[in-house]
Scaffold this motif. Sequence first.
Motif: not given
Length: 806
Positions: A722, A774, A790-793, A796
Amino acid sequence: MKTNARAVVIGGGAIGVSVAYHLAKYGWGSDVVLLEKHELTSGSTWMAAGNVSFFHSSFYGTQVNMKSIEIFKQLEKETGQNTGWHTTGSIRTADNKNRMDELGYFYSMSKCLGLDVDWVTPEKMKELHPLMNTEGLLGGLYWPDDGDVDPNSLTQALAMGARKYGAELNLHTMVTGIDKLPSGEWLVKTDKGDITCEHVINAAGLWAPEVAKMVGLEIPSIAISHTHILYEKINAVDERDTFLPLVRDPDRSIYLRQEMDSLILGMYEKFGQQWKPKGVPWDYAQTEINPDIDNIADNIEHGMYRFPVLGDTGFKHVTAGPITYTPNGDPLVGPAAPLKNFYHACGYSFGITQSGGIGHFLAGWIMNGEPEIDLWDMDSRRYGSHANWAYNHEKIADTYPRLYSIIYPNEWRDAARPNRTSPIFEYQKAANASFGDYFGWECPNYFAPEGEDTHETPSWRRNNSFDNVKAECKHVMEKVGLLDLTRFAKTRISGPGAEAWLNNLTCQKVPTKDGALALSPCLDPDGMFKTDMTVSRTAKNDYFCVTASVGKKHDQHWMVQNLPEDGSVVMEDLTYKMGCLILAGPKSREVLAKASYDDVSNESFKFSTTKEIYVGRVKCRVNRMNYVGELGFEIFHPMEQQISLYNQLMAVGAEFDLKMFGMYAMDSMRLEKGYLAWKCEMNRHHHPLETNVGWTVKWDKEFIGKAALLKKKEAGITQKLACMVVEATDSDPYGYNGIYKDGERVGITSAGGYGHRVDKSIALGYVAPELAVPGTKLEVEILGRMRAAEVVAMPLYDPKNEKMKA
Ligand SMILES: Cc1cc2nc3c(=O)[nH]c(=O)nc-3n(C[C@H](O)[C@H](O)[C@H](O)COP(=O)(O)OP(=O)(O)OC[C@H]3O[C@@H](n4cnc5c(N)ncnc54)[C@H](O)[C@@H]3O)c2cc1C
């Protein structure tokens, strides 16, 4: 003595006996022979203080120590021999903020391994160790389960265990030579006769470099004199009915532990004094060496300051003995490149502590082909040919006195540098580069503005490199930059069997058209990441493979071991013949077009292809690919023409404001792009299906690790890579940070840093698949403090790869 064995272990110190014990115990029984030229414990083991700690600076090193302690605690029950193990606990102190940061790093990492470790205040330290003066201390860490062992009893217990499982231990049997037989087996020659065997383990401690020479290898291991002092009886110790904890005061370069009714003060002396730098004599055994009191005078004073009772107590005995040291103080373990079935288990400076764990892990590695845990930090192949005797000589003089110095993720010490340099090194210097040392190569980390000091302030927090790296990332994003990756490992694979052979080596499909290239992860037989290559097809059955510079010896050793014996595949190392300059940024094509005689337009030079073109006067192999996620080109060229190429590019690049950038900017940009790094995201504990390179696995062909990977696929993955954005303030994630959700640990980071193009603090890490979504709110522990994440797609930056493909 046997004349045939499966494994022969050379050396009867704590390490060799532990390896023999574990090989025998795990199934090779009477097929294991150990050879010792004198009595057991005739080298460093004889002199050791026997302190054993869970502490190690690395994640996997800590696991080795954990395994040791587990083994030590059960050995007596198994063998009937007492090991002298005492659980005493240990304290590691800090008297400055940087040291507190370092302890914060260890604290977070240790918690990820489930270790019992906690912060202690100076008051608590005093309670745990009433003889301690805690003045000036800010705090410390306390491991309640640390302890000490008697090195001789431990080795004897391991020997009893080894014999119990059938191993033959031959004392007073000296190895005098080692030959390779036409059958592929080894002939180990001794003064009592010869043994033919499949596997040889060099656990010869102080003499390991001499044993290595018997098979034509040079290893970076040198003996250094190390001193500890046993004091006369101390009533305050004698009267206690519990053990005092061991105390390490790294800022004063001392450690102190209880020994019976007194205390032992150990020290890392002001000057590392090499003992017999040109080789330890064969007849040396179980003899102390003369202590140099002048060299330890400061440490004795430090001892009296921290433990005032020492000032009133006389010395009972001063012990100085030789310890082996490698350039960074970690041992040399595992397969010995370029040989087959020859292993190192030497170079130990904490070999009592690590003996149990390394015996366990190395035995498994030898018997199963792969280690249970990723032991890269200790792998002997982390040192290339640059790490010769002279290099080690200089490095150790610097490393030893600073053994207790604060470990920073970004400290680049000066000893034995510069060693390997790109031809444009002087140009980089003139451009105010701040250099790092990677596999012996000088490589700019960043460029400081003109007139500014290039020294980087080592820190666990953002430091003076931060703004410079930001400027470089922005420049590459907006204009164009030049990065020197000359140190890349480059291997040409050719011959009639090349395509089929490479196809078996990687899970990716090897390019079938001239000019095509492919990102090609390679797996081990268990389906886990082995290495990662970029494979370019230059002609039919002719491939140009590029791998990470630090992995050169590891990767090429693995390739050599897999080569067919019929000569149908030929391997040529091009690393030192070819340099590599990376041109990246939106203006990179314009720069290349101006410098090149060939067509480099998007139509004729597509993304993810390779071409041989002229850049200026230099014929280059150019890959349209890069690791920073911008339009860009990797320009491989003959080493002797690098200056010519560089001058040409800088001359035509001036109108586009072409500037050099460094490793730190590259690292920042690769995080933003979610590009995987070897030994961070890609190691023995992960496989492609857990990451964003699952698409490289081509199931319609055979490859090493396929069957195992298929099983994992069918069982379903249990962890997933992640990308997290972290609310960090002045310290970014660095790798091996714990990842938490609602107070529970749910994963660990593989890497982290600041993404300057997106202006965010980033961590990559593995968590359960359902959390790698995400929007998931997590926490990342940085230097002992929880930070919201925070998990992001992923990625980035430029998720559609429009910039690269522009
Ligand atoms: C003063 C001092 C204090 C220390 N304190 C600690 C401590 O508190 N904690 C800790 O973890 N570590 C400590 N150490 C370090 C520790 O002692 C070593 O790391 C460890 O003993 C290394 O063990 P080894 O088996 O690799 O090598 P060695 O103990 O050197 O054993 C190598 C063996 O190989 C044999 N050998 C060599 N060549 C041949 C040959 N050709 N044929 C046959 N046999 C051969 C030798 O005779 C020897 O017995 C200390 C060391 C010293 C000197």
